[in-house]
Design a protein around this motif. Structure first.
Motif, PDB file in Angstrom:
ATOM      1  N   ALA A 131       0.932  -0.848  -0.077  1.00 54.81           N
ATOM      2  CA  ALA A 131       0.359  -0.224   0.217  1.00 54.81           C
ATOM      3  C   ALA A 131       1.070   1.285  -0.126  1.00 54.81           C
ATOM      4  O   ALA A 131       1.971   1.326   0.674  1.00 54.81           O
ATOM      5  N   THR A 188      -5.360  -3.824   4.539  1.00 50.47           N
ATOM      6  CA  THR A 188      -6.704  -3.004   5.251  1.00 50.47           C
ATOM      7  C   THR A 188      -6.969  -4.423   6.219  1.00 50.47           C
ATOM      8  O   THR A 188      -6.566  -5.110   6.623  1.00 50.47           O
ATOM      9  N   THR A 230      -6.136   1.014   8.068  1.00 51.98           N
ATOM     10  CA  THR A 230      -5.536   1.490   6.418  1.00 51.98           C
ATOM     11  C   THR A 230      -3.596   1.979   7.181  1.00 51.98           C
ATOM     12  O   THR A 230      -3.331   1.992   8.304  1.00 51.98           O
ATOM     13  N   ALA A 275      -3.613   0.304  -1.297  1.00 49.98           N
ATOM     14  CA  ALA A 275      -3.608  -0.390  -0.425  1.00 49.98           C
ATOM     15  C   ALA A 275      -3.790  -1.771  -2.138  1.00 49.98           C
ATOM     16  O   ALA A 275      -4.205  -1.531  -3.370  1.00 49.98           O
TER      17      ALA A 275
END
Length: 368
Positions: free
Chosen positions: A13, A286, A292, A18
């Motif tokens: 990410a 995630t 995140t 991501a």
């Protein structure tokens, strides 16, 4: 090709994004076949068969790899031609089985089929795919047209089961790649059959397995949810964290990049996501709480202008170097490799968690 018997995945990410990708074996890239011209690396060029002509007669003598100072070397004519022909694999033929992490010597025998005299200003260098610890360059010994030369490299086998390959090229004094038969490379293909044994003694391993999760609810950051809750009995192995750091910075050095600095706040963010992956069966960037990499970095207290993350999981867990190798060789998403040699990021933090025979690796990149 023998494939690794492990489940692997990795993802990256980078700045508000991501990704999740499954690994695949690297694909060999064939090089151009022109003689002594600058050669860009194409995505795919199909080598053609060499012309049906007889090569020059081979001399009885064989040059050694070390440059020999007492052999007189006449000055090459300005219009001399460079070319070579592969003769034999003296050691480690294609698909030789090698133990993971073992050191070995690969020797090729080639013939000087051109009109130039080779010497120490001609070098064998790494071209593409895996380097396996090869030096930056190896000088050639004095080799006259018609003679053969044995070129050797001392290498280290990767520590992951399956097929591994590397390509090497000979450069003339101008740095141009020499033609070898219808190709421009010498290659090495090995099959790693067993990973190296764990470096920790049994008592240390048992002690690591008893480690319980500490604080995994560090609050929220300005970018959204913070660290997810992770309450399973995962374990942490500090040696694997160091393997990732060493492997990433070694790869940066190979590519002329300075080492990343290790940051304790980023390490907290990386470890929190590794714990979340282990306890909540997460296989992406995630988190189980919707976090995140940006929000986890913020929750760690690191004020990042840019951030990114690679993750990897495997059963059996393998080593930190295995994770680094996967990120380097993943061709489904080049951001995995590019993050390792980025000139945007300055700092890293790494995390590792083991649970239910899976190892979960996380590396976080950031710049303040």
């Amino acid at each position: 090709m023998v494939k690794r018997l492990m489940i692997v995945a990795a993802m990256t990410a980078v700045v508000l994004s991501a990704c999740n990708a499954l690994g695949q074996s690297p694909t060999a890239t064939l090089a151009p076949t022109s003689t002594d011209t600058p050669i860009p690396i194409p995505t795919q060029v199909i080598a053609t068969e060499p012309p049906a002509t007889e090569p020059p007669a081979m001399a009885e003598t064989t040059a050694t790899i070390s440059p020999t100072a007492d052999i007189p070397r006449p000055t090459n004519a300005p219009d001399c031609a460079n070319s070579a022909s592969f003769v034999a694999d003296i050691t480690i033929p294609d698909n030789t089985e090698v133990e993971g992490g073992a050191t070995f010597v690969k020797t090729w025998r080639i013939a000087n089929t051109g009109t130039c005299i080779w010497g120490p200003d001609y070098t064998l260098t790494h071209y593409s795919e895996e380097r396996m610890g090869a030096p930056a360059s190896v000088p050639l010994a004095v080799t006259f047209p018609g003679q053969t030369l044995d070129i050797s490299l001392s290498l280290t086998a990767p520590n992951s089961i399956g097929k591994h390959q590397g390509y090497f090229a000979i450069k003339n004094p101008k740095g141009l790649i020499m033609k070898i038969n219808a190709d421009s490379r010498l290659w090495l293909i090995i099959q790693v059959k067993n990973p190296a044994a764990a470096t920790l003694p049994p008592t240390a391993t048992q002690a690591v397995a008893a480690v319980q999760p500490t604080n995994t609810t560090a609050g929220t950051g300005s970018g959204g949810p913070g660290f997810a809750s992770a309450t399973c009995s995962f374990s942490i192995d500090q040696s694997k964290l160091q393997q990732i750091i060493d492997g990433v910075n070694a790869y940066r050095s190979q590519n002329g990049m300075p080492p990343y600095a290790v940051n304790a706040q980023l390490a907290k963010a990386a470890q929190a996501h590794a714990n979340d992956m282990a306890c909540n069966n997460i296989t992406e960037n995630t988190g189980s709480n919707g976090s995140t990499v940006e929000s986890r970095v913020a929750a760690s207290g690191y004020a990042a202008a840019y951030s990114g993350e690679n993750v990897y999981f495997a059963n059996p867990p393998g080593t930190g170097q295995d994770a680094v190798n996967w990120w380097i060789n993943d061709q489904t998403d080049p951001k995995h490799r590019l993050s390792l040699i980025s000139d945007t990021f300055m700092d890293i933090g790494v995390g590792y968690a083991f649970f239910n025979n899976f190892g979960y690796y996380v590396i976080v990149f950031a710049t303040p």
